[in-house]
Each structure stands twice: as C-alpha cells, then as structure tokens.
Design a protein around this motif. Structure first.
Motif, PDB file in Angstrom:
ATOM      1  N   VAL A  26       0.838  -1.193   0.000  1.00 25.90           N
ATOM      2  CA  VAL A  26       0.000   0.000   0.000  1.00 25.90           C
ATOM      3  C   VAL A  26       0.877   1.249   0.000  1.00 25.90           C
ATOM      4  CG1 VAL A  26      -1.725   1.303   1.299  1.00 25.90           C
ATOM      5  CG2 VAL A  26      -1.905  -1.183   1.123  1.00 25.90           C
ATOM      6  N   ASP A  27       1.906   1.253   0.865  1.00 27.41           N
ATOM      7  CA  ASP A  27       2.802   2.392   0.948  1.00 27.41           C
ATOM      8  C   ASP A  27       3.506   2.636  -0.389  1.00 27.41           C
ATOM      9  OD1 ASP A  27       4.120   4.506   2.008  1.00 27.41           O
ATOM     10  OD2 ASP A  27       5.143   3.396   3.594  1.00 27.41           O
ATOM     11  N   LEU A  28       3.949   1.567  -1.029  1.00 30.04           N
ATOM     12  CA  LEU A  28       4.623   1.686  -2.311  1.00 30.04           C
ATOM     13  C   LEU A  28       3.695   2.250  -3.389  1.00 30.04           C
ATOM     14  CD1 LEU A  28       6.953   1.145  -4.296  1.00 30.04           C
ATOM     15  CD2 LEU A  28       6.122  -1.203  -4.484  1.00 30.04           C
ATOM     16  N   SER A  29       2.459   1.743  -3.455  1.00 32.62           N
ATOM     17  CA  SER A  29       1.509   2.232  -4.462  1.00 32.62           C
ATOM     18  C   SER A  29       1.185   3.700  -4.236  1.00 32.62           C
ATOM     19  CB  SER A  29       0.231   1.403  -4.428  1.00 32.62           C
ATOM     20  OG  SER A  29       0.468   0.092  -4.882  1.00 32.62           O
ATOM     21  N   ALA A  30       1.015   4.092  -2.971  1.00 28.05           N
ATOM     22  CA  ALA A  30       0.748   5.498  -2.667  1.00 28.05           C
ATOM     23  C   ALA A  30       1.907   6.376  -3.121  1.00 28.05           C
ATOM     24  CB  ALA A  30       0.489   5.667  -1.175  1.00 28.05           C
ATOM     25  N   TYR A  31       3.129   5.922  -2.877  1.00 24.04           N
ATOM     26  CA  TYR A  31       4.302   6.678  -3.305  1.00 24.04           C
ATOM     27  C   TYR A  31       4.328   6.825  -4.826  1.00 24.04           C
ATOM     28  CZ  TYR A  31       9.179   7.698  -4.429  1.00 24.04           C
ATOM     29  OH  TYR A  31      10.314   8.248  -4.949  1.00 24.04           O
ATOM     30  N   ARG A  32       4.077   5.734  -5.555  1.00 22.03           N
ATOM     31  CA  ARG A  32       4.130   5.781  -7.012  1.00 22.03           C
ATOM     32  C   ARG A  32       3.056   6.724  -7.583  1.00 22.03           C
ATOM     33  NH1 ARG A  32       9.128   4.463  -8.113  1.00 22.03           N
ATOM     34  NH2 ARG A  32       9.631   2.231  -7.911  1.00 22.03           N
ATOM     35  N   ILE A  33       1.868   6.708  -6.990  1.00 24.18           N
ATOM     36  CA  ILE A  33       0.802   7.593  -7.458  1.00 24.18           C
ATOM     37  C   ILE A  33       1.189   9.044  -7.236  1.00 24.18           C
ATOM     38  CG2 ILE A  33      -1.575   8.329  -7.012  1.00 24.18           C
ATOM     39  CD1 ILE A  33      -2.204   5.371  -6.434  1.00 24.18           C
TER      40      ILE A  33
ATOM     41  N   ARG B 167      -6.599   0.136  -8.575  1.00 26.80           N
ATOM     42  CA  ARG B 167      -7.479  -1.017  -8.804  1.00 26.80           C
ATOM     43  C   ARG B 167      -6.989  -2.257  -8.075  1.00 26.80           C
ATOM     44  NH1 ARG B 167      -7.777  -5.481 -11.605  1.00 26.80           N
ATOM     45  NH2 ARG B 167      -5.648  -5.196 -12.376  1.00 26.80           N
ATOM     46  N   VAL B 168      -5.666  -2.417  -7.994  1.00 27.56           N
ATOM     47  CA  VAL B 168      -5.101  -3.589  -7.323  1.00 27.56           C
ATOM     48  C   VAL B 168      -5.616  -3.703  -5.899  1.00 27.56           C
ATOM     49  CG1 VAL B 168      -2.950  -4.569  -6.438  1.00 27.56           C
ATOM     50  CG2 VAL B 168      -3.051  -3.695  -8.767  1.00 27.56           C
ATOM     51  N   TYR B 169      -5.783  -2.567  -5.227  1.00 25.54           N
ATOM     52  CA  TYR B 169      -6.199  -2.582  -3.822  1.00 25.54           C
ATOM     53  C   TYR B 169      -7.677  -2.240  -3.647  1.00 25.54           C
ATOM     54  CZ  TYR B 169      -1.298  -3.002  -2.637  1.00 25.54           C
ATOM     55  OH  TYR B 169      -0.007  -3.465  -2.524  1.00 25.54           O
ATOM     56  N   GLY B 170      -8.415  -2.174  -4.737  1.00 25.50           N
ATOM     57  CA  GLY B 170      -9.834  -1.887  -4.637  1.00 25.50           C
ATOM     58  C   GLY B 170     -10.117  -0.464  -4.208  1.00 25.50           C
ATOM     59  N   GLY B 171      -9.239   0.465  -4.557  1.00 24.96           N
ATOM     60  CA  GLY B 171      -9.405   1.851  -4.152  1.00 24.96           C
ATOM     61  C   GLY B 171     -10.110   2.695  -5.191  1.00 24.96           C
ATOM     62  N   GLU B 172      -9.979   4.005  -5.034  1.00 22.77           N
ATOM     63  CA  GLU B 172     -10.648   4.943  -5.920  1.00 22.77           C
ATOM     64  C   GLU B 172      -9.657   6.009  -6.370  1.00 22.77           C
ATOM     65  OE1 GLU B 172     -13.767   6.542  -3.591  1.00 22.77           O
ATOM     66  OE2 GLU B 172     -14.877   4.650  -3.408  1.00 22.77           O
ATOM     67  N   LEU B 173      -9.826   6.491  -7.613  1.00 18.83           N
ATOM     68  CA  LEU B 173      -8.955   7.530  -8.154  1.00 18.83           C
ATOM     69  C   LEU B 173      -9.803   8.543  -8.894  1.00 18.83           C
ATOM     70  CD1 LEU B 173      -5.957   8.445  -8.742  1.00 18.83           C
ATOM     71  CD2 LEU B 173      -6.268   7.383 -10.978  1.00 18.83           C
ATOM     72  N   HIS B 174      -9.519   9.811  -8.626  1.00 21.24           N
ATOM     73  CA  HIS B 174     -10.164  10.912  -9.358  1.00 21.24           C
ATOM     74  C   HIS B 174      -9.064  11.802  -9.888  1.00 21.24           C
ATOM     75  CE1 HIS B 174     -12.830  14.257 -10.368  1.00 21.24           C
ATOM     76  NE2 HIS B 174     -11.973  15.050  -9.737  1.00 21.24           N
TER      77      HIS B 174
ATOM     78  N   VAL C  66      -6.104  18.221 -10.477  1.00 17.24           N
ATOM     79  CA  VAL C  66      -6.085  17.591  -9.167  1.00 17.24           C
ATOM     80  C   VAL C  66      -6.176  16.083  -9.315  1.00 17.24           C
ATOM     81  CG1 VAL C  66      -8.601  17.824  -8.925  1.00 17.24           C
ATOM     82  CG2 VAL C  66      -7.173  17.518  -6.885  1.00 17.24           C
ATOM     83  N   VAL C  67      -5.398  15.397  -8.498  1.00 16.46           N
ATOM     84  CA  VAL C  67      -5.432  13.937  -8.434  1.00 16.46           C
ATOM     85  C   VAL C  67      -5.766  13.555  -7.004  1.00 16.46           C
ATOM     86  CG1 VAL C  67      -4.109  11.801  -8.632  1.00 16.46           C
ATOM     87  CG2 VAL C  67      -3.771  13.631 -10.303  1.00 16.46           C
ATOM     88  N   ARG C  68      -6.833  12.796  -6.824  1.00 14.23           N
ATOM     89  CA  ARG C  68      -7.224  12.307  -5.498  1.00 14.23           C
ATOM     90  C   ARG C  68      -7.276  10.791  -5.549  1.00 14.23           C
ATOM     91  NH1 ARG C  68     -11.014  16.610  -6.162  1.00 14.23           N
ATOM     92  NH2 ARG C  68     -10.489  18.410  -4.859  1.00 14.23           N
ATOM     93  N   ALA C  69      -6.649  10.157  -4.599  1.00 12.38           N
ATOM     94  CA  ALA C  69      -6.622   8.692  -4.546  1.00 12.38           C
ATOM     95  C   ALA C  69      -6.946   8.219  -3.140  1.00 12.38           C
ATOM     96  CB  ALA C  69      -5.251   8.176  -4.978  1.00 12.38           C
ATOM     97  N   ARG C  70      -7.677   7.151  -3.085  1.00 11.63           N
ATOM     98  CA  ARG C  70      -7.972   6.497  -1.805  1.00 11.63           C
ATOM     99  C   ARG C  70      -7.545   5.035  -1.942  1.00 11.63           C
ATOM    100  NH1 ARG C  70     -11.720   3.156   0.384  1.00 11.63           N
ATOM    101  NH2 ARG C  70     -12.130   3.372   2.628  1.00 11.63           N
ATOM    102  N   ILE C  71      -6.569   4.627  -1.126  1.00 12.89           N
ATOM    103  CA  ILE C  71      -6.055   3.279  -1.200  1.00 12.89           C
ATOM    104  C   ILE C  71      -6.364   2.573   0.122  1.00 12.89           C
ATOM    105  CG2 ILE C  71      -4.047   1.846  -1.679  1.00 12.89           C
ATOM    106  CD1 ILE C  71      -2.699   4.253  -2.884  1.00 12.89           C
ATOM    107  N   PRO C  72      -7.263   1.599   0.116  1.00 14.72           N
ATOM    108  CA  PRO C  72      -7.576   0.900   1.383  1.00 14.72           C
ATOM    109  C   PRO C  72      -6.350   0.213   1.940  1.00 14.72           C
ATOM    110  CG  PRO C  72      -9.224   0.437  -0.310  1.00 14.72           C
ATOM    111  CD  PRO C  72      -8.090   1.130  -0.992  1.00 14.72           C
ATOM    112  N   SER C  73      -6.212   0.253   3.266  1.00 20.18           N
ATOM    113  CA  SER C  73      -5.105  -0.432   3.922  1.00 20.18           C
ATOM    114  C   SER C  73      -5.502  -1.860   4.249  1.00 20.18           C
ATOM    115  CB  SER C  73      -4.707   0.303   5.199  1.00 20.18           C
ATOM    116  OG  SER C  73      -5.770   0.272   6.131  1.00 20.18           O
ATOM    117  N   LEU C  74      -4.517  -2.715   4.407  1.00 25.54           N
ATOM    118  CA  LEU C  74      -4.806  -4.121   4.696  1.00 25.54           C
ATOM    119  C   LEU C  74      -5.373  -4.314   6.077  1.00 25.54           C
ATOM    120  CD1 LEU C  74      -1.711  -5.856   3.104  1.00 25.54           C
ATOM    121  CD2 LEU C  74      -3.922  -5.359   2.102  1.00 25.54           C
TER     122      LEU C  74
END
Length: 390
Positions: free
Chosen positions: A294-301, A360-367, A377-385
């Motif tokens: 999750v941390d890695l995906s957030a960083y890449r986004i 999508r990998v983590y079932g999150g949302e992206l705007h 603007v880029v907004r992302a929500r990445i669910p944590s495990l």
C-alpha cells in the motif's frame, strides 16, 4: 431489409421518369399520330428505365442515355430545331449527376468524354438546324453543372469517409496504447510486489526458526512472536492474492534497490522545487504500520502526479496532502495551472492509466481531472490491509 431499401432507391426514380414520359407523350403530343406516340414511348421508356443502373454502372448509363437521346431526336422527333420533350433532358441530368457522384478515375473520364461528345454534337446540330443558341445553351450548362455537383458530392463523401476511418484508427491506437500502458504498469507492480512478498515471507521464516530454537531449548513460546508471524503471514497472503493476476514471466529478476515509500516523498518534492515549482506538503495522521504494498503504491501515485505537474503545468504551485486513516491512505496532489507556457509535451494518458491500475489492485478509488481554476487535481484512496484483517 437492406437489399429491399436499395432496390426501392434504385427503382423509384426510373419509375417516376417513366410515368412522366407516358404523361408527357399522352397529354402534350396529342397532335401526333398513334404510331408516332408509340415510337416516342419506345425510346423514352428505355431511356428512363436505364437509370436504374445509375449507381452501379454510372459511365455506361451516361453514354447509353446520351445515345438514346440522340436516337430520339434524329429518328423519332426528326426535327433538330424543335424543342425536345422534358423527359430526355431530365434523364441526362440524372445520368450525368450520377456519373460525377459514383464514377472514379478512368471510368469517369471515359463516361464524361463519350456522353459529353454525343450531347455536344446534338446541340451543335440543333443550332445549325435553326434552333437558337439561347435555347440550346441552358441545357449544356445544366448538364455540366449536374456533373460538377455530382463530383463535389463524391469528393465530400470520400473526405468524410476518410475522416471517419482516421478517427477509428486513432481510437483503436489510443485504446492499444492504454492497454499496453496498463500491462507495463502491472508488470512493474508485480516486480515490486515480488520484493514485498519476499521480504514478508523471509521475516516469517526467520521468526519461525527462532521460535523453533526456543522450543528446542525448552524455553517458553512467546505470544508476541506468534502474533508477529500471524500478522506478517496475513499481509503476505493478501499481497500474494493481488500478485496472482499481475505477475509476468518476461523478467523474473527482482529489483535490488530498496523500494520507496511515502517516507521518501521529500526527495521527489525537492526535485519538483528544483524544476521551478512551489511545493507544500501536509501530512495528517501517522503512518504506523502501513503495509509495504500500500505504501509503495501510494508513493508511485504521488510521484506520477508530481511528474505530470512538472510536465504539463510548469511554474505552478503544487500542494500535496497525505492523510493516514485507520482504513485507508488518502492522497491529494493539486496544481493551480501553468504560470509559463507548457513545453509542448502531449499527455498520452499512460500515467493516469498506471495510477488507475495501482488503485485497482487494492480496490481503491482515483479521481483525476481539471478543476475550475484551470489547474489539475489527483485524489486517490487506497484501502489499507488493516481494514481487510478486521
């Protein structure tokens, strides 16, 4: 159904011209003998019906109609100076328009050359026979205009078809690029998740080994060690489930360098500042034990969003907000639009495709969209495990 409609389109005009020819001979040539009326219909009816092939064999129709008009005037009417019926004029008008609209290349040249020669000879002969030029010239002008308008219609249709084909090719190419970008991003994610899972499993093996030695030495088993093994195992299993649909076999070599996390975002922000941007960072909450994937995906986004700001909004003010919540990480990267002209780089959409793939990998949302002030603007929500573990 399609053939029936085409047949109606092909036959409606010839039938109408045939009815016009019959009505014209019947009501406007009442002084002619029955034999002469029959002779007129014997030429005018085939002249009208031959236009049924105007779309399929336009050059042949044009030449045949011109020849039949010549036969009608010389063999039936027999008076070159007399005003001919309206039907031959209309049939020639239709045939020349169809020639321009449907014939191409050599067929167009041959049809226009032969039909034009016959008709021009007929009009010249009529003028020589005593018919006024003012009576003969309009017909020539109308027939020429019909051929030109038909040709313009043909060119317009071909241009529209070419534009549709180009648009379809561009859409297909764009879809292909997006699919390729998503596949490349999945491959990159798979490589990175490989390291995450390998780290988790290695930790489990070491902890289990330590616990086994403790048990062999007669020491009491510690609940803390078992809890750590359980937590690490759950995280590894979850990462493995995500990995199953992403792993590719083109490159099995794991990346040797440490994987970045949001804790490294300051390095990216420094690069953005050096590119001439004002950057602000706001962090809410605590990272605590955010799973590595999750941390890695957030960083890449965040990294991709900042890179896009540098490319497409030079000189803009960029704000980055990171919100650590119990069930998810929220990201917001916003710029207020370029303060200097962009460099001319065209956005391919691949970066956005990569962001969506990671979310999508983590079932999150992206705007990701432009805002009202001209920025992006880029907004992302990445669910944590942690939320999945309950």
């Amino acid at each position: 159904m399609g053939r029936a409609v085409a047949a109606v389109q092909d036959w409606s005009l010839p039938v109408a011209l045939t009815v016009l020819a019959a009505a014209e001979v019947t009501f406007f040539y009442t002084g002619a003998s029955n034999g002469q009326q029959v002779a007129m219909l014997a030429v005018l009816v085939p002249l009208a019906l031959v236009t049924v092939r105007r779309r399929h064999e336009p050059e042949a129709v044009a030449v045949v109609t011109a020849a039949l008009v010549l036969v009608f005037v010389l063999a039936v009417q027999r008076d070159l100076a007399a005003q001919p019926p309206l039907t031959p004029f209309l049939v020639v008008l239709v045939s020349l328009f169809s020639l321009g609209a449907h014939a191409r290349g050599r067929r167009l040249l041959v049809g226009a050359g032969l039909a034009g020669t016959l008709l021009l000879c007929l009009q010249v002969a009529a003028v020589v026979a005593g018919r006024g030029i003012s009576d003969a010239l309009p017909s020539v002008l109308f027939w020429t205009a019909a051929l030109v308008f038909g040709r313009l219609l043909h060119l317009s249709r071909r241009q529209a078809a070419d534009e549709r084909a180009r648009a379809e090719r561009a859409e297909t190419e764009r879809d292909r690029h997006v699919r390729e970008a998503a596949e490349l991003e999945r491959t990159r994610i798979a490589r990175e998740l490989h390291d995450v899972v390998a780290h988790s499993l290695s930790l489990m093996v070491i902890q289990a080994s330590v616990e086994a030695r403790l048990l062999a030495d007669g020491a009491d088993s510690t609940a803390e060690t078992l809890t750590s093994i359980e937590r690490t195992g759950r995280e590894a299993l979850t990462e493995l489930r995500r990995l199953l649909g992403l792993l590719r076999t083109d490159d099995d070599t794991a990346l040797l360098q440490p994987l970045p996390t949001l804790a490294c975002i300051d390095d990216v922000l420094d690069d953005v500042r050096r590119a001439g941007h004002q950057v602000t960072l706001a962090v809410h909450g605590s990272s605590r034990e955010v799973p590595a994937g999750v941390d890695l995906s957030a960083y890449r986004i965040a990294q991709e969003a900042l890179t896009n700001a540098v490319k497409h909004a030079p000189g803009s003010h960029v704000s980055v907000a990171i919100d650590y919540r119990d069930d998810a990480i929220l990201l917001e990267i916003q710029n207020n639009g370029p303060s200097v002209p962009p460099t001319g780089l065209v956005c391919s959409g691949h970066g956005l495709a990569g962001m969506r793939e990671r979310v999508r990998v983590y079932g999150g949302e992206l705007h990701a969209a432009s805002d009202e002030d001209g920025g992006f603007v880029v907004r992302a929500r990445i669910p944590s495990l942690a939320a999945e573990h309950g």
